[in-house]
Write an enzyme that holds these catalytic residues in place. Structure first.
Site, PDB file in Angstrom:
ATOM      1  N   CYS A  14       0.837  -1.209   0.000  1.00  0.00           N
ATOM      2  CA  CYS A  14       0.000   0.000   0.000  1.00  0.00           C
ATOM      3  C   CYS A  14       0.870   1.256   0.000  1.00  0.00           C
ATOM      4  O   CYS A  14       2.015   1.241   0.448  1.00  0.00           O
ATOM      5  CB  CYS A  14      -0.949   0.014   1.191  1.00  0.00           C
ATOM      6  SG  CYS A  14      -0.152   0.335   2.776  1.00  0.00           S
ATOM      7  N   CYS A  17       2.057   2.478   3.454  1.00  0.00           N
ATOM      8  CA  CYS A  17       3.169   1.673   3.968  1.00  0.00           C
ATOM      9  C   CYS A  17       4.466   2.070   3.266  1.00  0.00           C
ATOM     10  O   CYS A  17       5.535   2.124   3.886  1.00  0.00           O
ATOM     11  CB  CYS A  17       2.899   0.185   3.742  1.00  0.00           C
ATOM     12  SG  CYS A  17       1.390  -0.402   4.526  1.00  0.00           S
ATOM     13  N   ASP A 393       4.979  13.095 -39.537  1.00  0.00           N
ATOM     14  CA  ASP A 393       6.070  13.336 -40.477  1.00  0.00           C
ATOM     15  C   ASP A 393       5.857  12.350 -41.636  1.00  0.00           C
ATOM     16  O   ASP A 393       5.334  11.256 -41.436  1.00  0.00           O
ATOM     17  CB  ASP A 393       7.405  13.060 -39.782  1.00  0.00           C
ATOM     18  CG  ASP A 393       8.567  13.060 -40.754  1.00  0.00           C
ATOM     19  OD1 ASP A 393       8.699  14.020 -41.515  1.00  0.00           O
ATOM     20  OD2 ASP A 393       9.313  12.058 -40.756  1.00  0.00           O
TER      21      ASP A 393
END
Length: 689
Positions: A14, A17, A393
């Site tokens: 997480c 954490c 291009d």
């Protein structure tokens, strides 16, 4: 300069954490700087430390640390300690409910069993929550800890145990999903072999790829993976390089061809001269850049992070108000409204909201990389979903970039004489058109050209046998009466002449890439209204090519530096503009566009480094594929945020009639987490769309 060490992490599930772990590492002695990439589970430390010290810093969440080069062990889901404790906690919850119904909720055996379930499943949670509470740091674990302890104090042992189990289950699901998303790019690490067969002296021997140096000779046998980037110096084979370029069809490799680490040699043996160190191979750069991209926060994630910063204190204040206002002002039961306040804390846990965006971004970028598309960050992934116009291009992008001479016309003398003069003039140039002319003159002896001069965007000039000759477009021959070139409108015309007259002209044509028209139409179907071609070709030539390719607009007669100005104009006119080029000559225009896409990035360091998105192969179909992926990703992120917040709002509204229970609150939070995770993992589909 301090020592730099890179590690892989296991158990980092997480974002809160991760933040705590990073803070703990910064406090270690002799640490100068720390960079933690949560999405890639990667830690970079500047300074001196040991793995033991780092694991001690992550002991609160049982984070394991491994050197970057070492293969991180894959622990099965059921063997992970936290998952085993979750299962054990569930067992005691079930036993507790048997006692609950048989002996009553206040019987000591019932309370003891539920307490065991809380202690086993919530030990790490409560320990971290209490530490944060002491420091006045309020995150999801703090909220859950207050709720569990509060429930126990008012005698709701059964619900406290269910809350602990469901939260642990939610954490397990979140950890599993992040591991799944990370593995989408981590699997690339396993593509290239760790050892290569290298010639040392007169002997062939296997050595670690870290010991291979540029210039070493490497042999790649049939059925083997290529260990290092290099150039074929002997042999002929078919090589599957899908891992690099996303191409499903094997590519023929001959002497002079480039091969990439991680590609698979299907047929013949090849002897290869190594051209890059192991850390600089194309596959290594892809992995590094994708991990960096996954760590870059997209605008939607930045919004969620800012929102969560104010959201958590708001939930705590709301919970206190729910606990206090009804008993104080309406003479209602303290116990029941404290219970409701605890339920608000649980349902307000921002777990699902915090993970809603990163899991989608990580999964999408990893999926794109496996399909030969390198996206540099979540911001570009989101930008692609909102593109209004796309500029291409011409040479090397819409076309294969290898023009050929199709027509030679002599107005004075013979066609061979015109070709000889053109060949002599172009012998000094490396331009693609020059190479086409030189290829046509291979069997002809050319005169010598002297006093050569080049005019950017116009042509060249030199002296041949005492006469000054010119070769170029109509700009170079301004003021001359140009010959009629009817029927050659889609080709580039190069005029050949002296200072006084035009003696002939050569028509050169570049071949469009396969399925260009189909891919342009796919872009239109995706809602992109403007597809523009940028080229230095004469307007009449460019207009005919653009019409043949079904482009909506063309900007011709452009010098290289004018493409940059054109992109600025297109942005002002249309809004969000994507530029597609070769990544070298078009670098300024690629940088100016909202998103720059480089074609054929494999083996081209400049393309990989300068573009926001690099197509490792030359397949134009990857552009609409990537835009489709970006639209799907943005849609899933919006769905996730809506679901994460929507379910919580619905659950919070249940407080008013008193229907919100602790177990329902945590179930709503876990359900939201599970839904956003599963929704994001839909982006792992191999076809990207």
């Amino acid at each position: 300069m301090s020592e730099k060490q890179v590690y892989r992490l296991q158990g980092l599930s997480c974002t809160n954490c991760a933040a705590t772990f990073e803070k703990n590492v910064r406090k270690l002695e002799d640490i100068e700087d720390v960079e933690l990439n949560f999405s890639a589970a990667k830690l970079t430390v500047h300074g001196n430390t040991t793995i033991e010290e780092l694991e001690q810093a992550g002991a609160f969440d049982h984070i394991k640390v491994y050197p970057e080069k070492e293969q991180k062990p894959q622990i099965p889901f059921y063997q992970k300690r936290e998952n085993q404790l979750t299962a054990l906690s569930l067992l005691f919850v079930l036993i507790g409910y048997v006692f609950f119904f048989q002996l009553g909720e206040s019987f000591w055996l019932t309370i003891a069993t539920f307490t065991l379930a809380i202690a086993i499943g919530g030990y790490d949670l409560i320990k971290s929550g209490l530490q944060n509470l002491v420091k006045f740091q309020f995150d999801m674990k703090t909220l859950m800890t207050i709720a569990v302890i509060g429930a126990a104090i008012i005698g709701e042992w059964a619900e406290a145990a269910v809350v602990v189990f469901l939260f642990a289950l939610s954490e397990a699901v979140e950890s599993y999903s992040m591991d799944k998303a990370r593995n989408s790019i981590q699997s690339l690490l396993e593509l290239a072999p760790n050892r290569a067969t290298i010639k040392r002296g007169n002997e062939w021997m296997e050595v670690d790829i870290e010991d291979v140096v540029i210039g070493d000779t490497m042999v790649v046998k049939p059925g083997e993976k290529v260990a290092m980037d290099g150039e074929v110096i002997e042999g002929l084979s078919s090589v599957n390089q899908a891992a690099i370029t996303g191409e499903s069809v094997a590519v023929e490799k001959t002497v002079g061809s480039n091969v990439f680490a991680g590609s698979f040699n299907e047929e013949g043996a090849m002897v290869v001269r190594v051209t890059k160190f192991s850390d600089d191979t194309t596959i290594a750069k892809i992995i590094h850049l994708v991990e960096e991209a996954q760590a870059e926060k997209a605008p939607s994630q930045q919004f969620v992070d800012r929102f969560a910063k104010y959201y958590t204190p708001f939930i705590m204040i709301l919970a206190v108000l729910v606990m206090v206002i009804p008993p104080l002002f309406f003479n209602l039961s303290w116990e029941s409204w404290i219970y409701n306040g605890l339920a608000v804390l649980v349902v307000g846990c921002p777990c699902a909201l915090v993970i809603s965006t990163p899991v989608a971004i990580v999964t999408a970028i990893g999926n794109a990389a496996r399909n030969g598309v390198l996206i540099k960050g979540g911001a570009y992934l989101e930008e692609l979903a909102q593109v209004d116009a796309i500029a291409f291009d011409k040479t090397g992008t819409l076309t294969i970039g290898k023009p050929v001479v199709t027509d030679i016309t002599a107005l004075k003398g013979t066609e061979e004489e015109v070709l000889k003069i053109a060949g002599a003039l172009e012998s000094y140039s490396e331009h693609p058109i020059a190479r086409a002319i030189m290829k046509r003159t291979q069997s002809i002896t050319l005169p010598e050209a002297e006093q050569f001069q080049s005019y950017t965007g116009k042509g060249v000039e030199a002296s041949i046998r005492g006469t000054r000759y010119k070769l170029g477009n109509q700009k170079l021959f301004a003021g001359f009466r140009l010959p009629d070139v009817s029927g050659l409108e889609t080709k580039t015309i190069l005029y050949v002449g002296t200072n006084d007259e035009i003696i002939g002209y050569i028509a050169v044509a570049d071949q469009p890439r396969n399925n260009v028209v189909d891919q342009i139409n796919r872009l239109y179907q995706q809602g992109i209204k403007h597809a523009i071609m940028l080229t230095g070709d004469h307007h009449s030539v460019a207009k005919n090519i653009a019409k043949a390719l079904d482009l909506s607009e063309v900007k011709a007669d452009l010098f290289p530096e004018e493409k940059l100005t054109t992109i600025k104009e297109l942005k002002n006119k249309y809004g969000n503009v994507v530029m597609v080029g070769d990544g070298v000559n078009d670098a300024p225009a690629l940088a100016e566009a909202n998103v720059g896409i480089a074609m054929g990035g494999a083996g081209t360091d400049v393309a990989i480094e300068t573009a926001d998105v690099a197509l490792m192969g030359d397949d134009l179909a990857k552009i609409p594929d990537t835009i489709q992926l970006s639209k799907k990703t943005l849609r899933i992120i919006k769905e996730n945020i809506f679901l994460a917040l929507g379910l919580k709002v619905i659950a919070l509204l249940l407080v008013i009639p008193g229907w919100l229970t602790l177990w329902l609150a945590i179930f709503a939070d876990m359900g939201a987490t599970l839904i956003v995770v599963l929704n994001a993992l839909r982006l792992m589909q191999k076809n990207m769309v």
